[in-house]
Scaffold this motif. Sequence first.
Motif, PDB file in Angstrom:
ATOM      1  N   LYS A   1       0.829  -1.209   0.000  1.00 23.16           N
ATOM      2  CA  LYS A   1       0.000   0.000   0.000  1.00 23.16           C
ATOM      3  C   LYS A   1       0.858   1.252   0.000  1.00 23.16           C
ATOM      4  O   LYS A   1       0.582   2.214  -0.730  1.00 23.16           O
ATOM      5  CB  LYS A   1      -0.934   0.001   1.214  1.00 23.16           C
ATOM      6  N   ILE A   2       1.905   1.263   0.814  1.00 25.60           N
ATOM      7  CA  ILE A   2       2.808   2.417   0.856  1.00 25.60           C
ATOM      8  C   ILE A   2       3.485   2.606  -0.492  1.00 25.60           C
ATOM      9  O   ILE A   2       3.573   3.728  -1.008  1.00 25.60           O
ATOM     10  CB  ILE A   2       3.854   2.257   1.986  1.00 25.60           C
ATOM     11  N   THR A   3       3.946   1.517  -1.080  1.00 28.38           N
ATOM     12  CA  THR A   3       4.600   1.594  -2.385  1.00 28.38           C
ATOM     13  C   THR A   3       3.637   2.110  -3.445  1.00 28.38           C
ATOM     14  O   THR A   3       3.996   2.947  -4.273  1.00 28.38           O
ATOM     15  CB  THR A   3       5.157   0.219  -2.790  1.00 28.38           C
ATOM     16  N   GLN A   4       2.399   1.635  -3.421  1.00 28.60           N
ATOM     17  CA  GLN A   4       1.395   2.110  -4.372  1.00 28.60           C
ATOM     18  C   GLN A   4       1.188   3.614  -4.220  1.00 28.60           C
ATOM     19  O   GLN A   4       1.152   4.347  -5.206  1.00 28.60           O
ATOM     20  CB  GLN A   4       0.072   1.384  -4.160  1.00 28.60           C
ATOM     21  N   GLN A   5       1.067   4.083  -2.989  1.00 24.22           N
ATOM     22  CA  GLN A   5       0.861   5.507  -2.748  1.00 24.22           C
ATOM     23  C   GLN A   5       2.054   6.332  -3.225  1.00 24.22           C
ATOM     24  O   GLN A   5       1.883   7.404  -3.830  1.00 24.22           O
ATOM     25  CB  GLN A   5       0.605   5.764  -1.264  1.00 24.22           C
ATOM     26  N   GLU A   6       3.267   5.831  -2.971  1.00 17.35           N
ATOM     27  CA  GLU A   6       4.468   6.542  -3.415  1.00 17.35           C
ATOM     28  C   GLU A   6       4.536   6.605  -4.935  1.00 17.35           C
ATOM     29  O   GLU A   6       4.879   7.645  -5.509  1.00 17.35           O
ATOM     30  CB  GLU A   6       5.723   5.879  -2.847  1.00 17.35           C
ATOM     31  N   CYS A   7       4.190   5.508  -5.600  1.00 19.71           N
ATOM     32  CA  CYS A   7       4.204   5.483  -7.068  1.00 19.71           C
ATOM     33  C   CYS A   7       3.143   6.423  -7.637  1.00 19.71           C
ATOM     34  O   CYS A   7       3.401   7.138  -8.619  1.00 19.71           O
ATOM     35  CB  CYS A   7       3.990   4.064  -7.587  1.00 19.71           C
ATOM     36  N   GLU A   8       1.969   6.432  -7.027  1.00 18.56           N
ATOM     37  CA  GLU A   8       0.925   7.348  -7.482  1.00 18.56           C
ATOM     38  C   GLU A   8       1.378   8.798  -7.327  1.00 18.56           C
ATOM     39  O   GLU A   8       1.155   9.627  -8.210  1.00 18.56           O
ATOM     40  CB  GLU A   8      -0.365   7.110  -6.703  1.00 18.56           C
TER      41      GLU A   8
ATOM     42  N   SER B   1       5.145  13.877 -11.897  1.00 15.07           N
ATOM     43  CA  SER B   1       5.915  13.869 -13.135  1.00 15.07           C
ATOM     44  C   SER B   1       5.211  14.722 -14.172  1.00 15.07           C
ATOM     45  O   SER B   1       3.986  14.839 -14.199  1.00 15.07           O
ATOM     46  CB  SER B   1       6.110  12.444 -13.658  1.00 15.07           C
ATOM     47  N   ASP B   2       6.006  15.329 -15.043  1.00 15.27           N
ATOM     48  CA  ASP B   2       5.452  16.180 -16.088  1.00 15.27           C
ATOM     49  C   ASP B   2       5.804  15.560 -17.422  1.00 15.27           C
ATOM     50  O   ASP B   2       6.876  15.794 -17.961  1.00 15.27           O
ATOM     51  CB  ASP B   2       6.012  17.593 -15.965  1.00 15.27           C
ATOM     52  N   ASP B   3       4.890  14.767 -17.932  1.00 20.61           N
ATOM     53  CA  ASP B   3       5.118  14.089 -19.197  1.00 20.61           C
ATOM     54  C   ASP B   3       4.381  14.767 -20.355  1.00 20.61           C
ATOM     55  O   ASP B   3       4.276  14.206 -21.438  1.00 20.61           O
ATOM     56  CB  ASP B   3       4.679  12.620 -19.115  1.00 20.61           C
TER      57      ASP B   3
END
Length: 50
Positions: free
Chosen positions: A30-37, A43-45
């Motif tokens: 869950k923490i990893t998912q939140q960090e990735c989100e 990010s500016d793509d």
Amino acid sequence: MPDYQKLYSKAFNAITDAENLITQASVILKITQQECEQLFMESDDSPEEE
């Protein structure tokens, strides 16, 4: 005759340990998912304007 109390205790402790590991894994995911989100949102793509 088997020592059923010892067998039960061993099985119960293994189940409890497995439940704790599953809970820890769930928190990590869950923490990893939140960090990735968050990283994705930051990010500016978008294409650069000329």
